[in-house]
Design a protein around this motif. Structure first.
Motif, PDB file in Angstrom:
ATOM      1  N   ASN A 196      -8.830   6.917  -3.847  1.00  0.00           N
ATOM      2  CA  ASN A 196      -7.707   7.845  -3.250  1.00  0.00           C
ATOM      3  C   ASN A 196      -8.035   8.551  -2.148  1.00  0.00           C
ATOM      4  N   LYS A 226      -2.952   7.319  -1.241  1.00  0.00           N
ATOM      5  CA  LYS A 226      -3.610   6.171  -0.135  1.00  0.00           C
ATOM      6  C   LYS A 226      -4.952   5.553  -0.528  1.00  0.00           C
ATOM      7  N   SER A 260      -0.869  -6.736  -3.124  1.00  0.00           N
ATOM      8  CA  SER A 260      -1.358  -5.751  -2.055  1.00  0.00           C
ATOM      9  C   SER A 260      -1.712  -4.331  -2.454  1.00  0.00           C
ATOM     10  N   ILE A 261      -2.221  -3.526  -1.570  1.00  0.00           N
ATOM     11  CA  ILE A 261      -2.477  -2.156  -1.809  1.00  0.00           C
ATOM     12  C   ILE A 261      -1.334  -1.411  -2.238  1.00  0.00           C
ATOM     13  N   SER A 262      -0.107  -1.923  -1.290  1.00  0.00           N
ATOM     14  CA  SER A 262       1.085  -1.254  -1.188  1.00  0.00           C
ATOM     15  C   SER A 262       1.752  -1.573  -2.727  1.00  0.00           C
ATOM     16  N   ASP A 263       1.445  -2.640  -3.239  1.00  0.00           N
ATOM     17  CA  ASP A 263       2.037  -3.015  -4.479  1.00  0.00           C
ATOM     18  C   ASP A 263       1.202  -2.400  -5.928  1.00  0.00           C
ATOM     19  N   GLU A 268      -0.161   0.767  -5.115  1.00  0.00           N
ATOM     20  CA  GLU A 268       0.272   2.036  -4.991  1.00  0.00           C
ATOM     21  C   GLU A 268       1.548   2.366  -5.703  1.00  0.00           C
ATOM     22  N   ALA A 269       2.401   1.400  -5.671  1.00  0.00           N
ATOM     23  CA  ALA A 269       3.622   1.493  -5.852  1.00  0.00           C
ATOM     24  C   ALA A 269       3.622   1.574  -7.712  1.00  0.00           C
ATOM     25  N   GLU A 313       2.561   4.932  -8.860  1.00  0.00           N
ATOM     26  CA  GLU A 313       3.393   5.842  -8.577  1.00  0.00           C
ATOM     27  C   GLU A 313       4.497   5.879  -9.481  1.00  0.00           C
TER      28      GLU A 313
END
Length: 133
Positions: free
Chosen positions: A22, A30, A122-125, A127-128, A131
């Motif tokens: 992170n 991030k 993906s990294i966004s998946d 991160e989601a 969270e």
């Protein structure tokens, strides 16, 4: 789940490992990819699914060994002082095997677990998922 800056995130299944750190802070997750050593998949799994004539599943035994190898690497990182906080995201079967090999020091640094296979995401998946946890 909010993660302090520098937290290590291990995303794994029985065949693949991706490590992230992170680089954000608790308010703004991030994830950045992190390099790691090769996983020693020759480590013996927990013994719950060993090869035999009654249980010939070599693939599952190999996946268990890889999961144990991931934890051996993470245990070493914690014991060497290279991991201050850890989140493990793994396929449910792999996560169950990994838990059997956690060192006490790793358990103390463990901030959370997510039983979900996100190795190809993906990294966004990722991160989601963190969270939402």
């Amino acid at each position: 789940m909010m993660l302090p800056k520098g937290t290590t995130v291990a995303v794994a299944d029985g065949e693949k490992l991706n490590l992230f750190h992170n680089s954000g802070d608790e308010a703004g997750l991030k994830l950045a990819p992190a390099k790691h050593a090769d996983v020693d998949d020759a480590i013996q799994g927990s013994g719950s699914r060993q090869n035999s004539s009654g249980n010939p599943d070599a693939s599952q035994s190999s996946e268990d060994g890889f999961s144990a190898g991931i934890v051996a690497m993470l245990n070493k990182g914690v014991l060497d002082g290279n991991i201050d906080g850890l989140v493990v995201i793994a396929a449910p079967r792999a996560l169950g095997e990994m838990r059997k090999h956690y060192h006490k020091a790793l358990s103390a640094k463990l901030l959370g677990e997510v039983a979900k296979d996100l190795t190809g995401h993906s990294i966004s998946d990722i991160e989601a998922a963190i969270e939402a946890a």
